[in-house]
Design a protein around this motif. Structure first.
Motif, mmCIF file in Angstrom:
data_model
loop_
_atom_site.group_PDB
_atom_site.id
_atom_site.type_symbol
_atom_site.label_atom_id
_atom_site.label_comp_id
_atom_site.label_asym_id
_atom_site.label_seq_id
_atom_site.Cartn_x
_atom_site.Cartn_y
_atom_site.Cartn_z
ATOM 1 N N THR A 1 0.824 -1.212 0.000
ATOM 2 C CA THR A 1 0.000 0.000 0.000
ATOM 3 C C THR A 1 0.853 1.254 0.000
ATOM 4 O OG1 THR A 1 -1.680 -1.184 1.264
ATOM 5 C CG2 THR A 1 -1.878 1.202 1.162
ATOM 6 N N LEU A 2 1.833 1.297 0.880
ATOM 7 C CA LEU A 2 2.660 2.496 0.991
ATOM 8 C C LEU A 2 3.413 2.775 -0.298
ATOM 9 C CD1 LEU A 2 4.090 1.900 4.588
ATOM 10 C CD2 LEU A 2 2.170 3.379 3.900
ATOM 11 N N ILE A 3 3.955 1.722 -0.908
ATOM 12 C CA ILE A 3 4.709 1.879 -2.153
ATOM 13 C C ILE A 3 3.811 2.411 -3.261
ATOM 14 C CG2 ILE A 3 6.013 0.642 -3.932
ATOM 15 C CD1 ILE A 3 6.772 -1.401 -1.727
ATOM 16 N N VAL A 4 2.648 1.780 -3.403
ATOM 17 C CA VAL A 4 1.738 2.136 -4.494
ATOM 18 C C VAL A 4 1.140 3.517 -4.288
ATOM 19 C CG1 VAL A 4 -0.453 1.527 -5.608
ATOM 20 C CG2 VAL A 4 1.221 -0.259 -5.073
ATOM 21 N N ARG A 5 0.692 3.804 -3.068
ATOM 22 C CA ARG A 5 0.070 5.105 -2.820
ATOM 23 C C ARG A 5 1.053 6.250 -3.089
ATOM 24 N NH1 ARG A 5 -2.310 4.266 2.043
ATOM 25 N NH2 ARG A 5 -4.368 3.896 1.143
ATOM 26 N N LYS A 6 2.303 6.087 -2.666
ATOM 27 C CA LYS A 6 3.314 7.123 -2.885
ATOM 28 C C LYS A 6 3.606 7.297 -4.370
ATOM 29 C CE LYS A 6 8.032 8.446 -1.585
ATOM 30 N NZ LYS A 6 9.241 8.055 -0.793
ATOM 31 N N ALA A 7 3.703 6.186 -5.091
ATOM 32 C CA ALA A 7 4.019 6.260 -6.517
ATOM 33 C C ALA A 7 2.871 6.880 -7.315
ATOM 34 C CB ALA A 7 4.337 4.868 -7.047
ATOM 35 N N LEU A 8 1.655 6.464 -7.018
ATOM 36 C CA LEU A 8 0.520 6.937 -7.807
ATOM 37 C C LEU A 8 0.150 8.377 -7.485
ATOM 38 C CD1 LEU A 8 -1.848 3.833 -7.920
ATOM 39 C CD2 LEU A 8 0.055 4.456 -9.423
ATOM 40 N N ALA A 9 0.598 8.882 -6.353
ATOM 41 C CA ALA A 9 0.308 10.276 -6.001
ATOM 42 C C ALA A 9 0.905 11.241 -7.020
ATOM 43 C CB ALA A 9 0.847 10.578 -4.604
ATOM 44 N N ARG A 10 1.892 10.774 -7.784
ATOM 45 C CA ARG A 10 2.537 11.635 -8.785
ATOM 46 C C ARG A 10 1.764 11.658 -10.109
ATOM 47 N NH1 ARG A 10 8.426 8.681 -8.555
ATOM 48 N NH2 ARG A 10 8.289 7.981 -6.377
ATOM 49 N N LEU A 11 0.762 10.794 -10.243
ATOM 50 C CA LEU A 11 0.086 10.627 -11.529
ATOM 51 C C LEU A 11 -1.363 11.096 -11.484
ATOM 52 C CD1 LEU A 11 1.303 7.002 -12.410
ATOM 53 C CD2 LEU A 11 2.362 9.173 -13.071
ATOM 54 N N SER A 12 -1.859 11.498 -12.634
ATOM 55 C CA SER A 12 -3.282 11.789 -12.760
ATOM 56 C C SER A 12 -4.058 10.479 -12.842
ATOM 57 C CB SER A 12 -3.542 12.601 -14.030
ATOM 58 O OG SER A 12 -3.256 11.818 -15.180
ATOM 59 N N VAL A 13 -5.372 10.549 -12.680
ATOM 60 C CA VAL A 13 -6.202 9.355 -12.797
ATOM 61 C C VAL A 13 -6.007 8.702 -14.160
ATOM 62 C CG1 VAL A 13 -8.577 8.521 -12.933
ATOM 63 C CG2 VAL A 13 -7.916 10.122 -11.137
ATOM 64 N N GLU A 14 -5.982 9.501 -15.204
ATOM 65 C CA GLU A 14 -5.816 8.978 -16.561
ATOM 66 C C GLU A 14 -4.470 8.289 -16.733
ATOM 67 O OE1 GLU A 14 -8.894 11.904 -16.284
ATOM 68 O OE2 GLU A 14 -6.747 12.088 -15.818
ATOM 69 N N ALA A 15 -3.425 8.849 -16.149
ATOM 70 C CA ALA A 15 -2.084 8.289 -16.296
ATOM 71 C C ALA A 15 -1.943 6.957 -15.576
ATOM 72 C CB ALA A 15 -1.040 9.271 -15.780
ATOM 73 N N ILE A 16 -2.705 6.772 -14.500
ATOM 74 C CA ILE A 16 -2.608 5.535 -13.731
ATOM 75 C C ILE A 16 -2.993 4.321 -14.568
ATOM 76 C CG2 ILE A 16 -3.728 4.264 -11.824
ATOM 77 C CD1 ILE A 16 -3.723 6.945 -10.291
ATOM 78 N N VAL A 17 -3.914 4.501 -15.496
ATOM 79 C CA VAL A 17 -4.390 3.362 -16.294
ATOM 80 C C VAL A 17 -4.016 3.475 -17.766
ATOM 81 C CG1 VAL A 17 -6.295 2.716 -14.778
ATOM 82 C CG2 VAL A 17 -6.651 4.512 -16.487
ATOM 83 N N ASP A 18 -3.030 4.304 -18.103
ATOM 84 C CA ASP A 18 -2.700 4.461 -19.524
ATOM 85 C C ASP A 18 -1.713 3.415 -20.035
ATOM 86 O OD1 ASP A 18 -0.169 5.252 -18.698
ATOM 87 O OD2 ASP A 18 -0.354 7.321 -19.392
ATOM 88 N N GLY A 19 -1.197 2.590 -19.109
ATOM 89 C CA GLY A 19 -0.312 1.508 -19.531
ATOM 90 C C GLY A 19 1.124 1.913 -19.763
ATOM 91 N N THR A 20 1.437 3.194 -19.572
ATOM 92 C CA THR A 20 2.804 3.672 -19.805
ATOM 93 C C THR A 20 3.391 4.348 -18.569
ATOM 94 O OG1 THR A 20 2.350 4.020 -22.151
ATOM 95 C CG2 THR A 20 4.257 5.155 -21.236
ATOM 96 N N SER A 21 2.641 5.260 -18.009
ATOM 97 C CA SER A 21 3.159 6.095 -16.915
ATOM 98 C C SER A 21 3.508 5.300 -15.670
ATOM 99 C CB SER A 21 2.137 7.183 -16.565
ATOM 100 O OG SER A 21 1.868 7.998 -17.691
ATOM 101 N N VAL A 22 2.743 4.261 -15.361
ATOM 102 C CA VAL A 22 3.015 3.510 -14.129
ATOM 103 C C VAL A 22 4.374 2.805 -14.182
ATOM 104 C CG1 VAL A 22 0.632 3.158 -13.385
ATOM 105 C CG2 VAL A 22 1.635 1.600 -15.037
#
Length: 240
Positions: free
Chosen positions: A65-86
């Motif tokens: 949870t901590l790893i993912v929450r910190k990483a995704l905080a840098r991305l927009s909702v769209e970027a989280i599921v775009d298959g590239t940004s993550v």
């Protein structure tokens, strides 16, 4: 302002599939929840679903949870599921998707007439469906997942052989998860629209919510032609 009923119903499905108390964040937000048995992704993976500008992300363990929450905080909702940004913010071993998620209300359905084609029904699990999967190849057969349908299969034949088929699997929240498969030699002739239309009509008659999940652009175009609305995306990732 009240939420669109179709979006509300689609979100309810994925909230149920999270298999823990979870809800979509306010617009632009992401809710990360721990769910070892999440239906958003394979077991042990991270699953993300974005619908209507907000997302739910399930993780398998508290430590993740901590790893993912910190990483995704840098991305927009769209970027989280775009298959590239993550890939730029998380150590990823494998990914599935992104797949577009489309839904259909009864009033939005644009049925396709079969014309001179005869659309037959076959029971789920019929051997002719397995033959079509072999002809189509593992990748396309896996995308359609006709081996998982619980509805009848709606098929079209050419020279006695099944060359196109569609059906749906009953999902939670009274959802019909639709799969369509066409033999490579007859693609581009509208057979996916014809069999898909028959499947959607069957699902709507049963009071189900039709869901069309697709990665290939051609499949997404078929969904749009039938009246499906593309509301978001799903992505599953395995972290190293």
């Amino acid at each position: 302002m009240s939420m669109d009923p179709l979006l509300l119903r689609a979100r309810g499905l994925w909230e149920d599939l999270a298999r823990v108390p979870a809800s979509f964040a306010p617009p632009g937000g992401v809710n990360v929840v721990v769910s070892p048995d999440s239906g958003l992704c394979p077991v042990g993976w991270v699953g993300a679903v974005a619908l209507g500008g907000a997302a739910i992300v399930t993780v398998p363990t508290e430590s993740t949870t901590l790893i993912v929450r910190k990483a995704l905080a840098r991305l927009s909702v769209e970027a989280i599921v775009d298959g590239t940004s993550v890939w730029e913010v998380l150590p990823i071993a494998r990914a599935l998707g992104p797949a577009a998620l489309s839904y259909l209300s009864p009033g939005g359905f644009r049925p396709v007439e079969a014309g001179a084609l005869l659309v037959e029904q076959l029971p789920a699990g019929h051997p002719e469906l397995r033959h079509l999967e072999k002809v189509a190849g593992d990748e396309d057969a896996g995308e359609a997942a006709l081996d998982e349908i619980t509805s009848p299969a709606f098929v079209v034949r050419e020279q006695g052989q099944v060359v196109a088929a569609a059906g749906y699997r009953a999902w939670p929240s009274r959802t019909a998860h639709i799969g369509v498969l066409t033999a490579p030699a007859v693609r581009g002739q509208g057979l996916a629209r014809v069999t898909g239309s028959a499947t959607v009509a069957h699902a709507l008659a049963a009071g189900l919510l039709p869901q069309w999940r697709a990665r290939p652009p051609a499949s997404r175009r078929v969904a749009a032609s039938l009246g499906f609305e593309e509301l978001g995306f799903q992505l599953s990732i395995e972290i190293i």
